[in-house]
Write an enzyme that holds these catalytic residues in place. Structure first.
Site, PDB file in Angstrom:
ATOM      1  N   VAL A   4       3.881 -12.359   4.031  1.00 48.27           N
ATOM      2  CA  VAL A   4       4.738 -11.849   3.152  1.00 48.27           C
ATOM      3  C   VAL A   4       4.243 -10.177   2.877  1.00 48.27           C
ATOM      4  O   VAL A   4       3.174  -9.946   2.041  1.00 48.27           O
ATOM      5  CB  VAL A   4       4.927 -12.498   1.752  1.00 48.27           C
ATOM      6  CG1 VAL A   4       6.077 -11.815   0.781  1.00 48.27           C
ATOM      7  CG2 VAL A   4       5.123 -13.923   2.032  1.00 48.27           C
ATOM      8  N   PRO A   5       4.962  -9.506   3.601  1.00 46.81           N
ATOM      9  CA  PRO A   5       4.352  -8.105   3.829  1.00 46.81           C
ATOM     10  C   PRO A   5       4.419  -7.145   2.906  1.00 46.81           C
ATOM     11  O   PRO A   5       5.087  -6.179   2.732  1.00 46.81           O
ATOM     12  CB  PRO A   5       5.122  -7.569   5.054  1.00 46.81           C
ATOM     13  CG  PRO A   5       6.518  -8.416   4.877  1.00 46.81           C
ATOM     14  CD  PRO A   5       5.977  -9.623   4.293  1.00 46.81           C
ATOM     15  N   CYS A   6       3.767  -7.514   1.723  1.00 50.19           N
ATOM     16  CA  CYS A   6       3.603  -6.426   0.629  1.00 50.19           C
ATOM     17  C   CYS A   6       3.073  -5.162   0.933  1.00 50.19           C
ATOM     18  O   CYS A   6       3.384  -4.120   0.178  1.00 50.19           O
ATOM     19  CB  CYS A   6       3.069  -6.939  -0.628  1.00 50.19           C
ATOM     20  SG  CYS A   6       1.164  -7.736  -0.347  1.00 50.19           S
ATOM     21  N   HIS A   7       2.223  -5.212   1.959  1.00 53.01           N
ATOM     22  CA  HIS A   7       1.642  -3.678   2.426  1.00 53.01           C
ATOM     23  C   HIS A   7       2.519  -2.956   2.831  1.00 53.01           C
ATOM     24  O   HIS A   7       2.465  -1.781   3.008  1.00 53.01           O
ATOM     25  CB  HIS A   7       0.445  -4.105   3.511  1.00 53.01           C
ATOM     26  CG  HIS A   7       1.116  -4.825   4.644  1.00 53.01           C
ATOM     27  ND1 HIS A   7       1.233  -6.016   4.789  1.00 53.01           N
ATOM     28  CD2 HIS A   7       1.382  -4.341   6.012  1.00 53.01           C
ATOM     29  CE1 HIS A   7       1.829  -6.445   5.985  1.00 53.01           C
ATOM     30  NE2 HIS A   7       1.992  -5.428   6.544  1.00 53.01           N
ATOM     31  N   ARG A   8       3.929  -3.283   3.242  1.00 51.41           N
ATOM     32  CA  ARG A   8       4.955  -2.522   3.641  1.00 51.41           C
ATOM     33  C   ARG A   8       5.549  -1.765   2.691  1.00 51.41           C
ATOM     34  O   ARG A   8       6.637  -0.956   2.865  1.00 51.41           O
ATOM     35  CB  ARG A   8       6.031  -3.491   4.507  1.00 51.41           C
ATOM     36  CG  ARG A   8       5.165  -3.971   6.010  1.00 51.41           C
ATOM     37  CD  ARG A   8       6.243  -4.577   6.612  1.00 51.41           C
ATOM     38  NE  ARG A   8       5.491  -5.269   7.853  1.00 51.41           N
ATOM     39  CZ  ARG A   8       5.825  -6.438   8.238  1.00 51.41           C
ATOM     40  NH1 ARG A   8       7.191  -6.921   7.704  1.00 51.41           N
ATOM     41  NH2 ARG A   8       5.219  -7.009   9.255  1.00 51.41           N
TER      42      ARG A   8
END
Length: 174
Positions: free
Chosen positions: A137-141
């Site tokens: 779940v790409p919270c780094h984006r």
């Protein structure tokens, strides 16, 4: 967050450091870098931990897909996710994160617009920070409104490395 007591866990040695994976009968429910902020109490030594199960089929498949991702051979994950341990609002934010494609980024304001809560930018930031399934779940984006790198529970060095791996950083930000 209160997690299911029946969860099982394993570890994965990523190029960015050890990760802890956790699953329920419904899907992958957790993926954290060791020592990151907001670790569940079950993993911080403050409560009983979940049993280790290195043979769990979903955890094994997650490790396989993570290896492909870190090798640059996977751009999205195909895994059942169990996001039930967040509030309804958090779950809506996490679903919005899943819609940000690899190689792209979004601001906290853009995420708040996508979930129909344009005034909830700070609450979106808090939900992003509590994302229990890092990387997948790409919270780094999610970036600051001016495109700057902002907080990441796993550390800004890891956020930078993930965005570089995905070719999502402009040279001016490096």
């Amino acid at each position: 967050m209160k997690f299911d007591k029946s969860m099982v866990q394993t570890t994965y040695q990523s190029p960015l450091g050890p990760m802890i994976l956790a699953a329920t009968d419904k899907g992958l429910a957790g993926l954290w870098f060791e020592g990151q902020r907001h670790l569940p109490t079950e993993l911080s030594g403050q409560a009983g931990s979940w049993p280790r199960n290195d043979e769990h089929p979903l955890l094994q498949e997650t490790c396989r897909q993570l290896s492909e991702y870190f090798a640059g051979r996977r751009s999205h994950f195909e895994l059942p996710l169990d996001l039930a341990y967040g509030t309804e609002f958090q779950q809506s934010v996490w679903q919005a994160l899943l819609a940000i494609p690899q190689g792209d980024t979004a601001s906290y304001g853009e995420v708040s617009q996508r979930i129909g809560k344009p005034a909830a930018v700070r609450a979106v930031g808090a939900a992003v920070g509590r994302n229990p399934i890092s990387v997948i779940v790409p919270c780094h984006r999610v970036m600051g409104s001016n495109g700057s790198l902002t907080g990441y529970a796993g550390g800004l060095e890891r956020k930078t490395a993930l965005l570089k791996l995905e070719h999502a950083l402009e040279e001016t930000l490096l």
